[in-house]
Write an enzyme that holds these catalytic residues in place. Sequence first.
Site, PDB file in Angstrom:
ATOM      1  N   ASN A  56       5.014  -0.898  12.251  1.00  0.00           N
ATOM      2  CA  ASN A  56       3.990  -1.336  11.301  1.00  0.00           C
ATOM      3  C   ASN A  56       4.627  -1.562   9.929  1.00  0.00           C
ATOM      4  OD1 ASN A  56       1.620  -2.019  10.071  1.00  0.00           O
ATOM      5  ND2 ASN A  56       0.545  -0.096  10.533  1.00  0.00           N
ATOM      6  N   GLU A  87       0.838  -1.183   0.000  1.00  0.00           N
ATOM      7  CA  GLU A  87       0.000   0.000   0.000  1.00  0.00           C
ATOM      8  C   GLU A  87       0.882   1.246   0.000  1.00  0.00           C
ATOM      9  OE1 GLU A  87      -1.468  -0.815   4.444  1.00  0.00           O
ATOM     10  OE2 GLU A  87      -1.965   1.185   3.759  1.00  0.00           O
ATOM     11  N   SER A 104      -7.338  -1.376   6.284  1.00  0.00           N
ATOM     12  CA  SER A 104      -8.240  -0.237   6.457  1.00  0.00           C
ATOM     13  C   SER A 104      -9.023   0.048   5.199  1.00  0.00           C
ATOM     14  CB  SER A 104      -7.426   1.008   6.821  1.00  0.00           C
ATOM     15  OG  SER A 104      -6.935   0.875   8.120  1.00  0.00           O
ATOM     16  N   THR A 151       3.874   4.702  15.285  1.00  0.00           N
ATOM     17  CA  THR A 151       3.516   3.364  14.765  1.00  0.00           C
ATOM     18  C   THR A 151       4.078   3.142  13.359  1.00  0.00           C
ATOM     19  OG1 THR A 151       1.393   4.044  13.800  1.00  0.00           O
ATOM     20  CG2 THR A 151       1.369   3.412  16.117  1.00  0.00           C
ATOM     21  N   HIS A 193      -3.141  -8.898  12.345  1.00  0.00           N
ATOM     22  CA  HIS A 193      -2.456  -7.720  11.787  1.00  0.00           C
ATOM     23  C   HIS A 193      -2.071  -6.820  12.963  1.00  0.00           C
ATOM     24  CE1 HIS A 193      -1.364  -4.168   9.747  1.00  0.00           C
ATOM     25  NE2 HIS A 193      -2.422  -3.500  10.153  1.00  0.00           N
ATOM     26  N   CYS A 216      -3.533  -2.916   4.365  1.00  0.00           N
ATOM     27  CA  CYS A 216      -2.681  -3.962   4.951  1.00  0.00           C
ATOM     28  C   CYS A 216      -3.184  -5.360   4.636  1.00  0.00           C
ATOM     29  CB  CYS A 216      -2.598  -3.792   6.460  1.00  0.00           C
ATOM     30  SG  CYS A 216      -2.157  -2.128   6.941  1.00  0.00           S
ATOM     31  N   SER A 248     -10.044   4.088  13.465  1.00  0.00           N
ATOM     32  CA  SER A 248      -9.387   2.937  12.828  1.00  0.00           C
ATOM     33  C   SER A 248      -9.385   1.741  13.776  1.00  0.00           C
ATOM     34  CB  SER A 248      -7.966   3.294  12.371  1.00  0.00           C
ATOM     35  OG  SER A 248      -7.086   3.433  13.458  1.00  0.00           O
ATOM     36  N   LYS A 256      -5.794  -6.250  22.011  1.00  0.00           N
ATOM     37  CA  LYS A 256      -7.144  -5.651  21.979  1.00  0.00           C
ATOM     38  C   LYS A 256      -8.065  -6.501  21.117  1.00  0.00           C
ATOM     39  CE  LYS A 256      -5.990  -0.672  21.967  1.00  0.00           C
ATOM     40  NZ  LYS A 256      -6.679  -0.085  23.101  1.00  0.00           N
TER      41      LYS A 256
HETATM   42  N1  CAA Z   1       1.910   4.222  30.279  1.00  0.00           N
HETATM   43  C1  CAA Z   1       1.204   3.167  29.811  1.00  0.00           C
HETATM   44  N2  CAA Z   1       0.199   3.298  28.890  1.00  0.00           N
HETATM   45  C2  CAA Z   1      -0.101   4.537  28.477  1.00  0.00           C
HETATM   46  C3  CAA Z   1       0.582   5.682  28.943  1.00  0.00           C
HETATM   47  C4  CAA Z   1       1.633   5.497  29.891  1.00  0.00           C
HETATM   48  N3  CAA Z   1       2.344   6.520  30.360  1.00  0.00           N
HETATM   49  N4  CAA Z   1       0.055   6.764  28.337  1.00  0.00           N
HETATM   50  C5  CAA Z   1      -0.937   6.320  27.507  1.00  0.00           C
HETATM   51  N5  CAA Z   1      -1.033   4.979  27.595  1.00  0.00           N
HETATM   52  C6  CAA Z   1      -1.919   4.073  26.849  1.00  0.00           C
HETATM   53  C7  CAA Z   1      -3.333   4.602  26.682  1.00  0.00           C
HETATM   54  O1  CAA Z   1      -4.107   4.318  27.849  1.00  0.00           O
HETATM   55  C8  CAA Z   1      -3.795   3.817  25.466  1.00  0.00           C
HETATM   56  O2  CAA Z   1      -4.095   2.483  25.838  1.00  0.00           O
HETATM   57  P1  CAA Z   1      -5.537   1.850  25.473  1.00  0.00           P
HETATM   58  O3  CAA Z   1      -5.704   1.984  23.996  1.00  0.00           O
HETATM   59  O4  CAA Z   1      -5.405   0.438  25.903  1.00  0.00           O
HETATM   60  O5  CAA Z   1      -6.521   2.649  26.221  1.00  0.00           O
HETATM   61  C9  CAA Z   1      -2.516   3.727  24.623  1.00  0.00           C
HETATM   62  O6  CAA Z   1      -1.433   4.030  25.511  1.00  0.00           O
HETATM   63  C10 CAA Z   1      -2.489   4.716  23.465  1.00  0.00           C
HETATM   64  O7  CAA Z   1      -2.830   5.958  23.971  1.00  0.00           O
HETATM   65  P2  CAA Z   1      -3.770   6.971  23.159  1.00  0.00           P
HETATM   66  O8  CAA Z   1      -4.967   6.250  22.620  1.00  0.00           O
HETATM   67  O9  CAA Z   1      -3.981   8.183  23.984  1.00  0.00           O
HETATM   68  O10 CAA Z   1      -2.751   7.294  21.970  1.00  0.00           O
HETATM   69  P3  CAA Z   1      -2.897   8.229  20.720  1.00  0.00           P
HETATM   70  O11 CAA Z   1      -4.071   9.094  20.768  1.00  0.00           O
HETATM   71  O12 CAA Z   1      -1.568   8.881  20.583  1.00  0.00           O
HETATM   72  O13 CAA Z   1      -3.131   7.239  19.495  1.00  0.00           O
HETATM   73  C11 CAA Z   1      -3.101   5.470  17.958  1.00  0.00           C
HETATM   74  C12 CAA Z   1      -2.817   5.880  19.404  1.00  0.00           C
HETATM   75  C13 CAA Z   1      -4.559   5.752  17.621  1.00  0.00           C
HETATM   76  C14 CAA Z   1      -2.823   3.992  17.821  1.00  0.00           C
HETATM   77  C15 CAA Z   1      -2.161   6.289  17.026  1.00  0.00           C
HETATM   78  O14 CAA Z   1      -0.837   5.871  17.224  1.00  0.00           O
HETATM   79  C16 CAA Z   1      -2.485   6.151  15.551  1.00  0.00           C
HETATM   80  O15 CAA Z   1      -3.275   6.899  15.008  1.00  0.00           O
HETATM   81  N6  CAA Z   1      -1.843   5.152  14.858  1.00  0.00           N
HETATM   82  C17 CAA Z   1      -2.045   4.897  13.440  1.00  0.00           C
HETATM   83  C18 CAA Z   1      -3.355   4.203  13.155  1.00  0.00           C
HETATM   84  C19 CAA Z   1      -3.408   2.771  13.598  1.00  0.00           C
HETATM   85  O16 CAA Z   1      -2.395   2.121  13.782  1.00  0.00           O
HETATM   86  N7  CAA Z   1      -4.606   2.222  13.742  1.00  0.00           N
HETATM   87  C20 CAA Z   1      -4.809   0.841  14.111  1.00  0.00           C
HETATM   88  C21 CAA Z   1      -6.027   0.235  13.476  1.00  0.00           C
HETATM   89  S1  CAA Z   1      -6.027   0.517  11.711  1.00  0.00           S
HETATM   90  C22 CAA Z   1      -5.044  -0.714  11.048  1.00  0.00           C
HETATM   91  O17 CAA Z   1      -4.779  -1.689  11.679  1.00  0.00           O
HETATM   92  C23 CAA Z   1      -4.508  -0.535   9.677  1.00  0.00           C
HETATM   93  C24 CAA Z   1      -3.123  -0.008   9.733  1.00  0.00           C
HETATM   94  O18 CAA Z   1      -2.162  -0.783   9.724  1.00  0.00           O
HETATM   95  C25 CAA Z   1      -2.911   1.425   9.818  1.00  0.00           C
END
Ligand code: CAA
Length: 391
Positions: A280, A83, A312, A156, A237, A115, A205, A246
């Site tokens: 990733n 992709e 996605s 990521t 994945h 993916c 996502s 999760k």
């Molecule tokens: N110690 C331990 N854990 C902590 C922490 C700390 N100090 N601070 C935060 N955390 C935890 C949070 O509680 C959260 O855990 P949960 O999800 O279990 O609640 C985790 O860390 C992440 O925190 P946030 O949700 O606040 O993080 P974020 O807003 O920065 O975003 C994300 C995380 C959405 C994954 C972001 O990295 C992102 O957008 N990534 C790209 C998209 C992605 O990977 N999506 C996945 C599904 S889509 C897919 O699979 C296709 C693909 O390949 C893209």
Amino acid sequence: MSHDSAIGIHDLSFATTEFVLPHTALAGHNGTEIGKYHIGIGQRSMSVPAADEDIVTLGAAAAAPIIARHGTDRIRTVVFATESSIDQAKSAGVYVHSLLGLQSACRVVELKQACYGATAALQFAIGLVRRDPGQQVLVVASDVSKYELDSPGEATQGAAAVAMLVSADPALVRIENASGLFTADVMDFWRPNYRDAALVDGQESISAYLQAVEGSWKDYGEQGGRSLDEFAAFCYHQPFTKMAYKAHRHLLNYAGHDTDKDDIERAVGQTVAYNAVIGNSYTASVYLGLAALLDQAEDLTDRPVGFLSYGSGSVAEFFAGTVVPGYRQHLRSEANLEAIARRKPVDYAGYRELHERSLPTDGGDHSTPAQTTGRFRLAGISNHKRLYQAR
Ligand code: CAA
């Protein structure tokens, strides 16, 4: 439906980049508490491509050991899944075909659905081998995952390629007939043609992924698939490794099972080692999960493994593979560890410079800095044509 299938993954090899950025360096730059990366998303470091690496060099590096072991005679199809495509018309697989010296009596094509693409490639390959069990199909899944600097997705990122030889009487994993399918039109992650970095709605996502777990598992059951407790492990994945945990918790809940922490760890714990340090790798990610599982598990002979491939947009597939007796003699465990260990750490400034690089678009002659020590490199671009070198 019968579980039997005598077609599957005969060999699997992967490659990753020249450089690596530890998450401690990213956290040092943006002030994030490191626990969020190490525990919250389950990532330790990310593979960073050198200026002279791309999906072609990674794909060729992943596939070369397979060609060295099995030769080229029976490969009449190459399917390149990505992709992070480099051309709107020409398949990246044609460059790989050339770099590896594959025969001209061969079809080569590129597949895309985020993916999920490599799983489509694997299923199409199985169909071709079923038609003529004497043929082998080379599947290459290769991606560079790139998000905007200072965006939530940045942590990521990653890059890697997995190559798989699909054949009759496979030495590693037989892919079973039943498949659970799911498609939904969602805008959780996408990359318009004019952009280098993906756009993503992070929380959306994650829910889209979990919806797809439900949908593909439901269909898998309706197609006569196995029950949940038959599986030795589950390869998900992994956009970040915490997502596997999760997803499995979600699946257990949906299927009415207890969500015991130790059970979840047993189901996915051995699939995350490579993705946690590579990041990733989009199409390659679920198969890096398989590589880590096969390399680390005590003995999976004759045991079914569940696969959940998510792309996605979105398309997902749940399917199963049974591990073949004697598989351990065919693993590449040492080479896999070496592919990870050979990367050179870059500091935040070095990573940022590489992130901001792009190939000139003026049609002139441009050479790329010689950075990679890998077997294949992108030497430059001339008259809009990418120039590759093998050594
Ligand atoms: N110690 C331990 N854990 C902590 C922490 C700390 N100090 N601070 C935060 N955390 C935890 C949070 O509680 C959260 O855990 P949960 O999800 O279990 O609640 C985790 O860390 C992440 O925190 P946030 O949700 O606040 O993080 P974020 O807003 O920065 O975003 C994300 C995380 C959405 C994954 C972001 O990295 C992102 O957008 N990534 C790209 C998209 C992605 O990977 N999506 C996945 C599904 S889509 C897919 O699979 C296709 C693909 O390949 C893209």
